[in-house]
Design a protein around this motif. Structure first.
Motif, PDB file in Angstrom:
ATOM      1  N   LYS A   1      14.187 -16.104  28.539  1.00  0.00           N
ATOM      2  CA  LYS A   1      13.686 -17.006  27.578  1.00  0.00           C
ATOM      3  C   LYS A   1      12.324 -16.277  27.059  1.00  0.00           C
ATOM      4  CE  LYS A   1      13.384 -21.205  28.502  1.00  0.00           C
ATOM      5  NZ  LYS A   1      13.289 -22.646  29.028  1.00  0.00           N
ATOM      6  N   ASP A   2      11.501 -15.658  27.829  1.00  0.00           N
ATOM      7  CA  ASP A   2      10.482 -14.905  27.316  1.00  0.00           C
ATOM      8  C   ASP A   2      10.592 -13.683  26.420  1.00  0.00           C
ATOM      9  OD1 ASP A   2       8.837 -16.476  28.880  1.00  0.00           O
ATOM     10  OD2 ASP A   2       8.794 -15.153  30.834  1.00  0.00           O
ATOM     11  N   LEU A   3      11.892 -13.100  26.881  1.00  0.00           N
ATOM     12  CA  LEU A   3      12.182 -11.870  25.920  1.00  0.00           C
ATOM     13  C   LEU A   3      12.642 -12.328  24.590  1.00  0.00           C
ATOM     14  CD1 LEU A   3      13.182  -9.219  25.626  1.00  0.00           C
ATOM     15  CD2 LEU A   3      15.497  -9.658  26.673  1.00  0.00           C
ATOM     16  N   LEU A   4      13.652 -13.438  24.369  1.00  0.00           N
ATOM     17  CA  LEU A   4      13.772 -13.921  23.146  1.00  0.00           C
ATOM     18  C   LEU A   4      12.708 -14.471  22.345  1.00  0.00           C
ATOM     19  CD1 LEU A   4      17.394 -15.769  24.050  1.00  0.00           C
ATOM     20  CD2 LEU A   4      16.999 -13.348  23.143  1.00  0.00           C
ATOM     21  N   ARG A   5      11.729 -15.268  23.101  1.00  0.00           N
ATOM     22  CA  ARG A   5      10.605 -15.851  22.292  1.00  0.00           C
ATOM     23  C   ARG A   5       9.879 -14.788  21.744  1.00  0.00           C
ATOM     24  NH1 ARG A   5       8.691 -18.212  26.425  1.00  0.00           N
ATOM     25  NH2 ARG A   5       9.705 -20.122  26.007  1.00  0.00           N
ATOM     26  N   ALA A   6       9.600 -13.960  22.556  1.00  0.00           N
ATOM     27  CA  ALA A   6       8.707 -12.707  22.067  1.00  0.00           C
ATOM     28  C   ALA A   6       9.488 -11.527  21.138  1.00  0.00           C
ATOM     29  CB  ALA A   6       8.459 -11.529  23.261  1.00  0.00           C
ATOM     30  N   ARG A   7      10.687 -11.794  21.271  1.00  0.00           N
ATOM     31  CA  ARG A   7      11.461 -10.881  20.158  1.00  0.00           C
ATOM     32  C   ARG A   7      11.197 -11.513  18.821  1.00  0.00           C
ATOM     33  NH1 ARG A   7      12.920  -5.884  18.671  1.00  0.00           N
ATOM     34  NH2 ARG A   7      14.873  -5.755  17.775  1.00  0.00           N
ATOM     35  N   ASN A   8      11.604 -12.964  18.742  1.00  0.00           N
ATOM     36  CA  ASN A   8      11.426 -13.652  17.591  1.00  0.00           C
ATOM     37  C   ASN A   8       9.899 -13.695  16.865  1.00  0.00           C
ATOM     38  OD1 ASN A   8      13.976 -14.455  17.528  1.00  0.00           O
ATOM     39  ND2 ASN A   8      13.522 -16.320  18.862  1.00  0.00           N
ATOM     40  N   THR A   9       8.825 -13.263  17.638  1.00  0.00           N
ATOM     41  CA  THR A   9       7.504 -13.319  17.193  1.00  0.00           C
ATOM     42  C   THR A   9       7.239 -11.905  16.992  1.00  0.00           C
ATOM     43  OG1 THR A   9       6.472 -13.608  19.171  1.00  0.00           O
ATOM     44  CG2 THR A   9       7.047 -15.553  18.138  1.00  0.00           C
ATOM     45  N   ASN A  10       7.514 -11.180  17.667  1.00  0.00           N
ATOM     46  CA  ASN A  10       7.110  -9.685  17.596  1.00  0.00           C
ATOM     47  C   ASN A  10       8.035  -8.559  17.553  1.00  0.00           C
ATOM     48  OD1 ASN A  10       5.319  -7.431  17.718  1.00  0.00           O
ATOM     49  ND2 ASN A  10       4.810  -7.645  19.839  1.00  0.00           N
ATOM     50  N   THR A  11       8.168  -7.749  16.248  1.00  0.00           N
ATOM     51  CA  THR A  11       9.220  -7.041  16.191  1.00  0.00           C
ATOM     52  C   THR A  11       8.792  -5.684  16.925  1.00  0.00           C
ATOM     53  OG1 THR A  11       7.841  -6.098  14.184  1.00  0.00           O
ATOM     54  CG2 THR A  11       9.711  -7.666  13.923  1.00  0.00           C
ATOM     55  N   ASN A  12       7.479  -5.429  17.366  1.00  0.00           N
ATOM     56  CA  ASN A  12       7.148  -3.986  18.087  1.00  0.00           C
ATOM     57  C   ASN A  12       6.998  -4.551  19.499  1.00  0.00           C
ATOM     58  OD1 ASN A  12       7.211  -2.393  15.900  1.00  0.00           O
ATOM     59  ND2 ASN A  12       5.072  -3.209  15.256  1.00  0.00           N
ATOM     60  N   LEU A  13       8.169  -5.198  20.104  1.00  0.00           N
ATOM     61  CA  LEU A  13       8.079  -5.522  21.415  1.00  0.00           C
ATOM     62  C   LEU A  13       8.176  -4.556  22.612  1.00  0.00           C
ATOM     63  CD1 LEU A  13       8.323  -8.210  23.421  1.00  0.00           C
ATOM     64  CD2 LEU A  13      10.926  -7.849  23.114  1.00  0.00           C
ATOM     65  N   LEU A  14       7.014  -4.945  23.441  1.00  0.00           N
ATOM     66  CA  LEU A  14       6.998  -3.939  24.618  1.00  0.00           C
ATOM     67  C   LEU A  14       7.394  -4.874  25.854  1.00  0.00           C
ATOM     68  CD1 LEU A  14       3.660  -1.967  24.052  1.00  0.00           C
ATOM     69  CD2 LEU A  14       6.030  -1.177  23.712  1.00  0.00           C
ATOM     70  N   ILE A  15       8.152  -4.250  26.704  1.00  0.00           N
ATOM     71  CA  ILE A  15       8.768  -5.121  27.920  1.00  0.00           C
ATOM     72  C   ILE A  15       7.632  -5.326  28.954  1.00  0.00           C
ATOM     73  CG2 ILE A  15      10.223  -5.150  29.720  1.00  0.00           C
ATOM     74  CD1 ILE A  15      11.679  -5.884  27.269  1.00  0.00           C
ATOM     75  N   ASN A  16       6.572  -4.283  28.921  1.00  0.00           N
ATOM     76  CA  ASN A  16       5.578  -4.425  29.951  1.00  0.00           C
ATOM     77  C   ASN A  16       4.630  -5.697  30.026  1.00  0.00           C
ATOM     78  OD1 ASN A  16       5.974  -2.131  31.603  1.00  0.00           O
ATOM     79  ND2 ASN A  16       5.837  -0.756  29.702  1.00  0.00           N
ATOM     80  N   ASP A  17       4.822  -5.810  28.189  1.00  0.00           N
ATOM     81  CA  ASP A  17       3.792  -7.160  27.992  1.00  0.00           C
ATOM     82  C   ASP A  17       4.443  -8.669  28.485  1.00  0.00           C
ATOM     83  OD1 ASP A  17       2.065  -5.360  26.859  1.00  0.00           O
ATOM     84  OD2 ASP A  17       3.009  -5.447  24.870  1.00  0.00           O
ATOM     85  N   ILE A  18       5.827  -8.687  28.685  1.00  0.00           N
ATOM     86  CA  ILE A  18       6.201  -9.873  29.006  1.00  0.00           C
ATOM     87  C   ILE A  18       6.784  -9.943  30.535  1.00  0.00           C
ATOM     88  CG2 ILE A  18       6.887 -10.382  26.516  1.00  0.00           C
ATOM     89  CD1 ILE A  18       9.585  -9.495  27.030  1.00  0.00           C
ATOM     90  N   MET A  19       6.805  -8.921  30.971  1.00  0.00           N
ATOM     91  CA  MET A  19       7.542  -8.919  32.227  1.00  0.00           C
ATOM     92  C   MET A  19       6.516  -9.535  33.330  1.00  0.00           C
ATOM     93  SD  MET A  19       7.450  -4.946  33.855  1.00  0.00           S
ATOM     94  CE  MET A  19       5.873  -4.193  34.366  1.00  0.00           C
ATOM     95  N   GLN A  20       7.300 -10.293  34.329  1.00  0.00           N
ATOM     96  CA  GLN A  20       6.362 -10.693  35.462  1.00  0.00           C
ATOM     97  C   GLN A  20       6.131  -9.831  36.632  1.00  0.00           C
ATOM     98  OE1 GLN A  20       8.408 -14.308  36.331  1.00  0.00           O
ATOM     99  NE2 GLN A  20       7.824 -15.201  34.191  1.00  0.00           N
ATOM    100  N   LYS A  21       5.106  -9.967  37.333  1.00  0.00           N
ATOM    101  CA  LYS A  21       4.951  -9.174  38.478  1.00  0.00           C
ATOM    102  C   LYS A  21       5.742  -9.755  39.468  1.00  0.00           C
ATOM    103  CE  LYS A  21       1.212  -7.830  41.667  1.00  0.00           C
ATOM    104  NZ  LYS A  21      -0.279  -8.041  42.000  1.00  0.00           N
ATOM    105  N   PRO A  22       6.471  -8.441  40.428  1.00  0.00           N
ATOM    106  CA  PRO A  22       7.362  -9.059  41.283  1.00  0.00           C
ATOM    107  C   PRO A  22       6.750  -9.329  42.511  1.00  0.00           C
ATOM    108  CG  PRO A  22       7.284  -6.724  41.387  1.00  0.00           C
ATOM    109  CD  PRO A  22       6.371  -7.104  40.242  1.00  0.00           C
TER     110      PRO A  22
END
Length: 411
Positions: free
Chosen positions: A248-269
């Motif tokens: 859900k975070d991935l799709l939401r970020a993709r819709n709002t930001n074309t220059n998406l970086l996975i590091n910005d939306i991933m959660q700390k394990p």
């Protein structure tokens, strides 16, 4: 003589009081006593005060019971010897044994079993009177008994409330008040602190993760094709987990930001020890507001993954959705043997069949067979485990997929 006879019946009445009170006190559970403490009724409050020193009260009642029984027997013997001579001893023995057994033991104790709470509530004031009268003698007796038990190491003050609760659950199940699925669920809750996360985790070989170095479009495609909403992210190798990705975070970020970086939306394990109990990890999930954690061993190496759903399934049983791969339950054949999937956990099989297969060294049926055999058994090979014969029916390379279990019948 009439006074002596009246005295005997009065003593028998006291004996019945002591016997019924003793039975009622031993029958009242600790849970009931705790509930009394929350009541504002004075009867309940006084009864709870009495039950707080249960051992002392029982000692008083036993002492009083013995005194009145012996005194009643002595009076009866004296009267009957005066009437029948030496034969009066035999008559007194027969008569008093009958009277004490029926009217001072069986009858009052049976009533106490049926109406223990009611009896204690009304008898408490009278019991306190006898405690005041007999306390000096009972004090000496209790000290003597405690000394003997301390010497023989037989005195215990531990109250295993969990075993009592398990017994109550099993009793309710046997009486039909609790269904088997509910019994299993209640017992599973009690077992949460004993079961380690390593016993129910998803093994690292079965973890579905994504390489964070992949192209963003490929990552999105892999995430959408996955049956999971939370996916581990790894770098360099699959055991090097650096974060988790929520679809859900991935799709939401993709819709709002074309220059998406996975590091910005991933959660700390979250990393946890393989020896963490399920109850402890459940509290960790609640406290940290996460639903997935990675299990590591003492050397920091990844062992597997555990989710909140895994713990909930340990309590309520398997929860399947349209994407889950279901593991077949035990299939009972006409010869009373059982066919199971090798991946089925020992705990699930034990709960389903009411067996007690050992689960200390392995968590799955296949693991148990390999552990006992100390090798990888071939197809149709039979291994004896406790009172059962385990026969390997199917195997895929080094993985046992289907096993037949048959109880050994001893003629």
């Amino acid at each position: 003589m009439i006074i002596e006879i009246i005295g005997i019946f009065f003593l028998l009445l006291l004996s019945a009081f002591f016997s019924s009170s003793e039975t009622a006190i031993t029958r009242i559970s600790d849970v009931k006593i705790y509930q009394w403490g929350e009541s504002k009724n004075r009867k309940y409050i006084k009864a709870k005060e009495l039950m707080n020193s249960r051992e002392r009260v029982i000692g008083i009642l036993l002492l009083g019971n013995n005194i009145v029984n012996i005194l009643a027997s002595a009076l009866a013997t004296s009267i009957l010897i005066g009437l029948f001579g030496d034969k009066g001893i035999i008559y007194a023995t027969l008569i008093m044994t009958t009277l004490i057994f029926i009217f001072s033991e069986v009858l009052p104790k049976t009533y106490a079993i049926r109406e223990s709470e009611k009896l204690i509530l009304y008898a408490s004031p009278f019991i306190k009177i006898f405690i005041f009268i007999l306390s000096p003698i009972n004090f000496l007796v209790q000290n003597l008994v405690s000394s003997i038990l301390n010497i023989t190491n037989k005195e215990t003050k531990n109250n295993d409330w969990k075993q009592n609760l398990r017994g109550a659950i099993l009793l309710a199940n046997n009486k039909g008040d609790v269904r088997k699925p509910d019994r299993i669920m209640l017992e599973s809750i009690l077992d949460l602190h004993e079961v380690k996360v390593s016993e129910i985790m998803t093994h690292r070989k079965n973890i579905e993760g994504i390489n964070i170095s992949e192209n963003i479009d490929l990552i999105i495609d892999l995430a959408l094709k996955s049956r999971f909403t939370r996916l581990p992210l790894w770098k360099d190798n699959a055991d090097n987990i650096i974060g988790t990705l929520h679809v859900k975070d991935l799709l939401r970020a993709r819709n709002t930001n074309t220059n998406l970086l996975i590091n910005d939306i991933m959660q700390k394990p979250q990393f946890i020890s393989e020896n963490t109990s399920l109850s402890e990890q459940l509290n960790n999930f609640k406290k940290d507001t996460v639903q997935m954690a990675f299990v590591i061993d003492e050397y920091g190496d990844l062992q597997g993954l555990i989710s909140l759903e895994d713990i909930l399934e340990e309590i309520v049983g398997e929860i399947f959705d349209e994407f889950d791969k279901q593991i077949a339950g035990p299939e009972i054949l006409s010869d009373k043997s059982v066919v199971v999937d090798g991946a089925m956990t020992i705990r699930d099989l034990n709960r389903s069949m009411d067996w007690k297969l050992p689960d200390e060294e392995a968590s799955t049926i296949a693991g148990l067979v390999i552990d006992i055999a100390q090798k990888l058994p071939s197809i149709n090979e039979t291994i004896k485990i406790d009172k059962f014969h385990f026969t390997v029916l199917e195997r895929q390379r080094t993985r046992i997929t289907k096993i037949n279990i048959k109880l050994i019948v001893i003629d």
